[in-house]
Design an enzyme around this catalytic site. Structure first.
Site, PDB file in Angstrom:
ATOM      1  CB  SER A  13     -11.647   1.236  11.265  1.00  0.00           C
ATOM      2  OG  SER A  13     -11.789   1.227   9.634  1.00  0.00           O
ATOM      3  CG  HIS A 103      -9.687  -1.379  -3.028  1.00  0.00           C
ATOM      4  ND1 HIS A 103     -10.610  -0.210  -2.834  1.00  0.00           N
ATOM      5  CD2 HIS A 103     -11.061  -1.691  -3.776  1.00  0.00           C
ATOM      6  CE1 HIS A 103     -12.177  -0.266  -4.298  1.00  0.00           C
ATOM      7  NE2 HIS A 103     -12.194  -1.214  -4.087  1.00  0.00           N
TER       8      HIS A 103
HETATM    9  C1  GAR Z   1     -12.341   1.424   4.224  1.00  0.00           C
HETATM   10  O1  GAR Z   1     -13.222   0.146   4.107  1.00  0.00           O
HETATM   11  C2  GAR Z   1     -11.069   0.650   3.142  1.00  0.00           C
HETATM   12  O2  GAR Z   1     -10.713  -0.617   2.588  1.00  0.00           O
HETATM   13  C3  GAR Z   1     -11.190   1.960   1.481  1.00  0.00           C
HETATM   14  O3  GAR Z   1     -12.004   3.209   2.849  1.00  0.00           O
HETATM   15  C4  GAR Z   1     -12.801   2.816   3.822  1.00  0.00           C
HETATM   16  C5  GAR Z   1     -11.140   3.494   5.069  1.00  0.00           C
HETATM   17  O4  GAR Z   1     -11.854   2.954   6.519  1.00  0.00           O
HETATM   18  N1  GAR Z   1     -10.060   2.677   0.852  1.00  0.00           N
HETATM   19  C6  GAR Z   1     -10.699   2.725   0.047  1.00  0.00           C
HETATM   20  O5  GAR Z   1     -12.027   2.647  -0.985  1.00  0.00           O
HETATM   21  C7  GAR Z   1      -9.939   2.366  -0.626  1.00  0.00           C
HETATM   22  N2  GAR Z   1     -10.039   2.934  -2.085  1.00  0.00           N
HETATM   23  P1  GAR Z   1     -11.194   2.787   7.991  1.00  0.00           P
HETATM   24  O6  GAR Z   1     -11.064   5.081   7.461  1.00  0.00           O
HETATM   25  O7  GAR Z   1     -12.285   3.133   9.308  1.00  0.00           O
HETATM   26  O8  GAR Z   1      -9.653   2.516   8.036  1.00  0.00           O
END
Ligand code: GAR
Length: 211
Positions: A13, A103
């Site tokens: 996302s 993050h």
């Molecule tokens: C997001 O919340 C991002 O901040 C987190 O994973 C999720 C991915 O969502 N990342 C971490 O935790 C990195 N340490 P997405 O695939 O929908 O962007």
């Protein structure tokens, strides 16, 4: 070249928010073949590549293959967006000062996984999200922008995660725009934003996001 290569591992996302902001994403690379975000990239005509970490015998071998896949696009910026791999110092050094990460916490609080559960368990009243330049340490590095999100009575990890994610989608495209405009300078581990006065922080409204 202004191109951005976005690294994902799953839903994608944040990658989608970067693409939808009209930023020049030249490729999306995933370490998992089943990452849902790959489909969205393809639907937008963006090359979507898979470099599966499981296919490599060592972290170094995977990082070399990943770096090679990225470098084919000669990007100006590599943006990790839910990319759940710990990278070797040599990979990070190769892309130093042009490797960003988002993050879901107000770093340096709560690096690693399960940040929303950890924030609730710690009883913090303000949680949030951070976009930062990456260093070899996990979820660490010069902070570009942070969004503060209130913890509301009755929050559970899912509700809190949704409200934090909504802010990630605001601050990540903003950080990338600043980077591409050449407005970010790092000195002594601190990121300074040049030009017109804009805040490197954002306070999310206290109201829950309507469902
Ligand atoms: C997001 O919340 C991002 O901040 C987190 O994973 C999720 C991915 O969502 N990342 C971490 O935790 C990195 N340490 P997405 O695939 O929908 O962007």
């Amino acid at each position: 070249m202004d191109g951005i290569v976005v690294l994902i591992s799953g839903r994608g996302s944040n990658m989608r928010s970067i693409v939808d902001a009209g930023l020049p994403v030249v490729a999306v690379v995933s370490n998992r073949a089943d990452a849902a975000g790959l489909e969205y990239a393809r639907s937008r005509g963006i090359p979507a590549e898979i470099v599966e970490h499981r296919a490599y015998a060592s972290r170094e071998a995977f990082d070399d293959a990943l770096a090679a896949a990225i470098e084919r696009y000669a990007p100006r910026l590599v943006a990790m967006a839910g990319f759940m791999r710990i990278l070797t110092p040599s990979f990070v050094g190769r892309f130093s000062d042009r490797l960003m990460n988002v993050h879901p916490s107000l770093l340096p609080a709560f690096p690693g996984l399960h940040t929303h559960e950890a924030a609730l368990a710690a009883g913090v009243k303000v949680h949030g999200a951070t976009v930062h330049f990456a260093t070899p340490a996990l979820d660490h590095g010069p902070i570009v922008v942070q969004a503060a999100v209130p913890v509301l009575p009755g929050d559970d990890a899912g509700r809190l995660a949704d409200r934090v994610l909504a802010q990630e989608h605001v601050i990540y495209p903003r950080a990338i725009r600043w980077f591409l405009a050449g407005r970010l300078a790092i000195s002594g581990g601190v990121v300074h934003l040049a030009g017109a006065r804009e805040a490197q922080y954002l306070f999310a409204p206290a109201e829950p996001v309507p469902e």
